[in-house]
Structures are given as C-alpha cells and as structure tokens.
Design a protein around this motif. Sequence first.
Motif, PDB file in Angstrom:
ATOM      1  N   VAL A 125       0.805  -1.216   0.000  1.00 65.17           N
ATOM      2  CA  VAL A 125       0.000   0.000   0.000  1.00 65.17           C
ATOM      3  C   VAL A 125       0.842   1.272   0.000  1.00 65.17           C
ATOM      4  N   LYS A 126       1.944   1.257   0.712  1.00 62.83           N
ATOM      5  CA  LYS A 126       2.741   2.484   0.856  1.00 62.83           C
ATOM      6  C   LYS A 126       3.171   3.022  -0.513  1.00 62.83           C
ATOM      7  N   ASP A 127       3.509   2.097  -1.400  1.00 58.06           N
ATOM      8  CA  ASP A 127       3.967   2.520  -2.732  1.00 58.06           C
ATOM      9  C   ASP A 127       2.828   2.616  -3.741  1.00 58.06           C
ATOM     10  N   SER A 128       1.696   1.972  -3.434  1.00 60.33           N
ATOM     11  CA  SER A 128       0.648   1.839  -4.460  1.00 60.33           C
ATOM     12  C   SER A 128      -0.532   2.779  -4.298  1.00 60.33           C
ATOM     13  N   CYS A 129      -0.809   3.170  -3.082  1.00 69.17           N
ATOM     14  CA  CYS A 129      -2.032   3.949  -2.823  1.00 69.17           C
ATOM     15  C   CYS A 129      -1.950   5.322  -3.512  1.00 69.17           C
ATOM     16  N   ALA A 130      -3.014   5.672  -4.194  1.00 64.86           N
ATOM     17  CA  ALA A 130      -3.054   6.945  -4.932  1.00 64.86           C
ATOM     18  C   ALA A 130      -2.925   8.148  -4.000  1.00 64.86           C
ATOM     19  N   PHE A 131      -3.236   7.942  -2.711  1.00 67.71           N
ATOM     20  CA  PHE A 131      -3.221   9.073  -1.788  1.00 67.71           C
ATOM     21  C   PHE A 131      -1.971   9.092  -0.904  1.00 67.71           C
ATOM     22  N   LEU A 132      -1.258   7.958  -0.860  1.00 66.10           N
ATOM     23  CA  LEU A 132      -0.016   7.934  -0.083  1.00 66.10           C
ATOM     24  C   LEU A 132       1.190   8.164  -0.983  1.00 66.10           C
ATOM     25  N   ASN A 133       1.064   7.782  -2.236  1.00 65.89           N
ATOM     26  CA  ASN A 133       2.201   7.898  -3.146  1.00 65.89           C
ATOM     27  C   ASN A 133       1.693   8.203  -4.562  1.00 65.89           C
ATOM     28  N   GLN A 134       1.288   9.441  -4.764  1.00 69.01           N
ATOM     29  CA  GLN A 134       0.818   9.836  -6.100  1.00 69.01           C
ATOM     30  C   GLN A 134       2.011   9.724  -7.049  1.00 69.01           C
ATOM     31  N   HIS A 135       1.932   8.818  -8.011  1.00 70.59           N
ATOM     32  CA  HIS A 135       3.071   8.690  -8.951  1.00 70.59           C
ATOM     33  C   HIS A 135       2.548   8.416 -10.361  1.00 70.59           C
ATOM     34  N   ILE A 136       1.610   9.279 -10.763  1.00 66.93           N
ATOM     35  CA  ILE A 136       0.954   9.100 -12.060  1.00 66.93           C
ATOM     36  C   ILE A 136       1.964   9.188 -13.205  1.00 66.93           C
ATOM     37  N   GLY A 137       2.887  10.159 -13.136  1.00 67.12           N
ATOM     38  CA  GLY A 137       3.853  10.342 -14.228  1.00 67.12           C
ATOM     39  C   GLY A 137       4.677   9.077 -14.471  1.00 67.12           C
ATOM     40  N   GLU A 138       5.175   8.528 -13.380  1.00 65.70           N
ATOM     41  CA  GLU A 138       6.010   7.311 -13.470  1.00 65.70           C
ATOM     42  C   GLU A 138       5.197   6.150 -14.074  1.00 65.70           C
ATOM     43  N   LEU A 139       3.960   6.030 -13.627  1.00 61.06           N
ATOM     44  CA  LEU A 139       3.118   4.941 -14.129  1.00 61.06           C
ATOM     45  C   LEU A 139       2.681   5.179 -15.577  1.00 61.06           C
ATOM     46  N   GLU A 140       2.476   6.440 -15.947  1.00 61.11           N
ATOM     47  CA  GLU A 140       2.129   6.736 -17.353  1.00 61.11           C
ATOM     48  C   GLU A 140       3.246   6.199 -18.246  1.00 61.11           C
ATOM     49  N   TYR A 141       4.463   6.438 -17.815  1.00 58.92           N
ATOM     50  CA  TYR A 141       5.605   5.985 -18.606  1.00 58.92           C
ATOM     51  C   TYR A 141       5.605   4.455 -18.700  1.00 58.92           C
ATOM     52  N   ALA A 142       5.361   3.797 -17.563  1.00 57.06           N
ATOM     53  CA  ALA A 142       5.375   2.323 -17.544  1.00 57.06           C
ATOM     54  C   ALA A 142       4.240   1.738 -18.386  1.00 57.06           C
ATOM     55  N   VAL A 143       3.070   2.368 -18.344  1.00 55.65           N
ATOM     56  CA  VAL A 143       1.895   1.785 -19.003  1.00 55.65           C
ATOM     57  C   VAL A 143       1.799   2.188 -20.474  1.00 55.65           C
ATOM     58  N   ARG A 191      -5.951   5.575 -25.047  1.00 49.93           N
ATOM     59  CA  ARG A 191      -4.624   5.943 -24.550  1.00 49.93           C
ATOM     60  C   ARG A 191      -3.495   5.154 -25.214  1.00 49.93           C
ATOM     61  N   ASN A 192      -3.770   3.926 -25.601  1.00 52.96           N
ATOM     62  CA  ASN A 192      -2.685   3.081 -26.146  1.00 52.96           C
ATOM     63  C   ASN A 192      -3.283   1.975 -27.028  1.00 52.96           C
ATOM     64  N   GLY A 231       4.222   4.037 -22.169  1.00 54.94           N
ATOM     65  CA  GLY A 231       5.509   4.226 -22.848  1.00 54.94           C
ATOM     66  C   GLY A 231       5.936   5.680 -22.916  1.00 54.94           C
ATOM     67  N   LYS A 232       5.139   6.581 -22.375  1.00 54.40           N
ATOM     68  CA  LYS A 232       5.533   7.999 -22.319  1.00 54.40           C
ATOM     69  C   LYS A 232       4.699   8.738 -21.275  1.00 54.40           C
ATOM     70  N   GLU A 233       5.286   9.816 -20.751  1.00 56.38           N
ATOM     71  CA  GLU A 233       4.502  10.687 -19.874  1.00 56.38           C
ATOM     72  C   GLU A 233       3.764  11.689 -20.728  1.00 56.38           C
ATOM     73  N   HIS A 241      -2.621  10.063 -25.009  1.00 60.44           N
ATOM     74  CA  HIS A 241      -3.632   9.384 -25.827  1.00 60.44           C
ATOM     75  C   HIS A 241      -3.188   9.297 -27.284  1.00 60.44           C
ATOM     76  N   LEU A 242      -3.716   8.270 -27.940  1.00 60.07           N
ATOM     77  CA  LEU A 242      -3.500   8.127 -29.376  1.00 60.07           C
ATOM     78  C   LEU A 242      -4.568   8.912 -30.117  1.00 60.07           C
ATOM     79  N   ASP A 243      -5.785   8.919 -29.553  1.00 57.88           N
ATOM     80  CA  ASP A 243      -6.895   9.576 -30.229  1.00 57.88           C
ATOM     81  C   ASP A 243      -8.038   9.832 -29.231  1.00 57.88           C
ATOM     82  N   MET A 244      -8.904  10.757 -29.582  1.00 55.68           N
ATOM     83  CA  MET A 244     -10.135  10.975 -28.793  1.00 55.68           C
ATOM     84  C   MET A 244     -11.273  11.145 -29.788  1.00 55.68           C
ATOM     85  N   LEU A 245     -12.451  10.682 -29.420  1.00 51.23           N
ATOM     86  CA  LEU A 245     -13.597  10.842 -30.314  1.00 51.23           C
ATOM     87  C   LEU A 245     -14.899  10.778 -29.527  1.00 51.23           C
ATOM     88  N   ALA A 246     -15.991  11.135 -30.212  1.00 53.30           N
ATOM     89  CA  ALA A 246     -17.317  10.990 -29.609  1.00 53.30           C
ATOM     90  C   ALA A 246     -17.934   9.714 -30.177  1.00 53.30           C
TER      91      ALA A 246
END
Length: 417
Positions: A51-69, A309-310, A71-73, A87-92
């Motif tokens: 939890v210490k490393d994973s919880c969105a409220f204890l360890n906000q690390h969106i940038g790092e995870l964006e890169y991992a998931v 997104r990917n 391939g880029k921030e 994102h690759l694309d957005m549409l309605a």
Amino acid sequence: DSSSLYEKEKYPHRRLNNYGGLGGKYDTRVYPAKSLCSHCGLCDTRFIHYVKDSCAFLNQHIGELEYAVHGKERDLEKENELYFGVHLDMLAARMKQPLQGAQWSGIVTTIATRLLETGKVQGVVCVTNEESDRFQPKPILATTVEQIFASRVNKPTLSPNLSVLDAVESSGFTRIAVIGVGCQVEALRSVQSRLGLEKLYVLGTPCVDNVTRKGLDKFLRTTSSSPSTVVHYEFMQDFRVHFKHDDRVIGGNGKRWEETVPFFGLKTNELKDIFAPSCLSCFDYVNSLADLVVGYMGAPFGWQWIVIRNETGLEMLDLISSQVETMPLSSSGNRKQAVQNSIPAYDQGMTLPMWVAQLLGVVIDKLGPKGLEYARFSIDSHFTRNYLYLKRNHPNILQRHVPEYARRIIEQYHLPQ
Ligand code: FAD
Ligand code: SF4
C-alpha cells in the motif's frame, strides 16, 4: 504494520458501510491513507502489503506509471495532453442500440461483454450492487455475460473494486479486464506486475465528486424533489444534474420522469461536506492510467467521450466498432471567466435562488463552453477547488500530491487564501 492490519481485518467487506468500506472508527484506524482513503479495495486484500507505494493518496506517482503503461509521460506543452493525459486519439461515440439501464449508452458494458465473449479475457472486475440497495456497490469478478450486464450503470459511491484482487489471484486466470476509476486504477497499475497476468485490459471511466453512501442520501434529499425514486443521476454537459426516476414517477410525456436541476441551483452550503475527502483531493479526474477511458464530458450532449490511450485501448474499442456510431470532437466557447467566478462562489458556499439559477443555466448552456472546452471547464473547476481543499486541510501533502500537470492548470487562476 500493514500486514497485521490485514490479518485483523481479513473479511472487511462483510461490514460494508456507507463508504463501501469499513465503518465508523475503522475508516481512519485501519486504512493506511486514513481520512483520504477512497476505499479502492486494495487494502481489503493481501496486496495491502504494497500500500505504501501503491495507494493513490499515499504515493501519487501518475507520471512514473504513465511511462510504464503507455511508454511515455504526458507532454505538458500540448494542451490536450496536459488536460486529458497520454492518448492516441479521442472521439465521440454512442451505441447504435443504447443498452437499457446503462449510465449512458452502455459502451463500457458492451466492451466488457465482448472481451469475455471473444475469449480475450477469462474474467472482468466490475461492480454490481447489493440486492437491497441499488446504490450500495458490490464488486465482483464476473465470468459470465449476465454478471457483466448486471454491473451496468454508475454506483455514485466509493466502491472497493480492487477488493476482488485476491479472488483474481486464486482464480488462476491469466487474462482479465478491470473496470475502474482513477484511484482504483493507480493502485491496480502499481501492483499489476504481482498479479501473474499475461494480459490486463483496463477500461476506465472519469470520476469526480464521489460520495459516501450517507452523503448520497443527503445529496438526493437536498437536490431532488423525489429522492426515494431516483435510480440514476449525472451532472451533464448542459450544466444541469439529470435525475432519472423509477416508474413510480411518470413525467408529462408518459415516460419515467427525468428531473433536471441547474448546477447553479445546488445548495452548495449544505452539500460541501458530502463529497468524500479522497475526491476533494483527487487530480486524476480523467483516469490517466486506463488503456481506454469512456466518459461524456468532452462530447456533445447525448454522446460519450472516448479517450484511446494506447494500443490495448484501441483493441478494446475495435471490438465494438460495428455497434457504435462515432464523430470527431469539437470545442467552442471560453471557460476561463466561468471557472474564475466559480472559485469564490464554491468557497463561500453561495446558493442562488432557483429562478436565477434556472436563468443562468439557460444562458450558459447557450453561450458557455462546449465539447472539449466544457471538459476543460469541469477539470479546471475541480482542480482549483481540490487544491484549496488540500492546502487548507492537508498542507503537509500538497507538495508531493499535486501532479505537475495539475499545477499548470491551477496556475491559470487566482485563488483565495
Ligand atoms: P455502463 O455500461 O453503464 O457501465 C458502467 C460501468 O461503471 C460498470 O462496468 C461498473 O462496473 C462501473 N462502475 C460503476 N460505478 C462505479 C464506481 N463507483 N467505481 C468504479 N466503477 C464503477 N464521466 C465524465 O465524462 N465526467 C464526469 O464528471 C464523470 N463523473 C463520474 C463519476 C462517477 C462516480 C462515475 C462512476 C463515473 C463518472 N463518469 C464521468 C463516467 C460516466 O458517468 C459513465 O460511467 C461512462 O461514460 C460510462 O457510461 P456507459 O453507459 O458506457 O457505462
Ligand atoms: Fe488502501 Fe485504497 Fe484506501 Fe489507499 S485508497 S488506503 S490503497 S483502500
């Protein structure tokens, strides 16, 4: 220590309360993020160890995870990435045949169903509701189309979706999909490599202003004129909350009543305390770490807003390509003044008389921000509000918790002290 907490509270979801998590004193005693816990469910499983490393409220690390998931921030110089993430694309899009009982047209449920039917996954983590209470979330690992169908429609309450991760692990499945909101997905991505999966599909929705079960009752009581018959509601792009009622209340057109209340008519002073502290501290409205995000706020009224997104997101959307109609997104109007005006109005809990609110609603619907500009309006209003909430209530985490993209968005406005 977190592992002994888990041992003590081995079956916490047996005592679900209005948070969809543990009740009363346990809310702050057991969960590591204390009052900021969104009850995402991770800590109801053996994965509480991380939890210490994973919880969105204890360890906000969106940038790092964006890169991992992905391939880029996100590129902060590109306005669409700054706001809506990688994102690759957005549409309605919308289902040609809308799914009965879904929140919008049922794109999420249909994709999840197709994932199972095509054998791409063996199970789908989603959330149904308790039989006795349509709004009380009950997360499941669905293995049949019927179970996925039963999970359609929002449960506008904190939902411990990740509480089924132990079941995922013991199922031995190697290909699963998870449907979730931002805080759930951030924790999931942090433990993803420990799940022993060959393939994970993450199908996300945006999320904002979620409430506790008790808070939901107060919201309905304060805002709807028939709280007990509400089955569904949404804050929509026409600056109104739309409440759908069950068949005990029939509208003028002979169909179930759809009640609308302008945003500006909400009793802000009474509603200030209903939103969960986690949601007042969240800067991942757009679910940055999902593969595909299905919302509404960047699309024209009546359409859904899709963020691919990917490649995994694209693969999911392809599954329903023959069942949806699509169109490009657009953007018009200027949100800035409306956002700036909303900051002190919310801060001071101002409530307008209903006739003024109705009038303002009509004017802003005609002249106000539309399409992606409406989405930016909503993001700006919530990020500025949440920044003030954190600054006043949790100043010690302000520095580490607010991502750089959110700071840049907030800096466009003048905030009160
Ligand atoms: P459906 O086919 O009806 O499927 C809904 C899915 O959501 C189900 O699979 C269910 O498992 C899952 N789900 C329901 N409740 C929860 C929950 N509490 N936590 C996690 N998963 C859940 N979109 C915007 O563009 N702007 C917003 O401000 C916005 N706010 C939202 C707030 C909340 C609390 C939620 C849950 C969603 C919000 N959304 C928002 C997303 C939007 O309301 C729709 O959920 C989305 O467009 C999908 O519609 P659908 O008809 O395809 O979903
Ligand atoms: Fe645990 Fe999730 Fe609460 Fe964080 S938000 S403390 S990970 S249950």
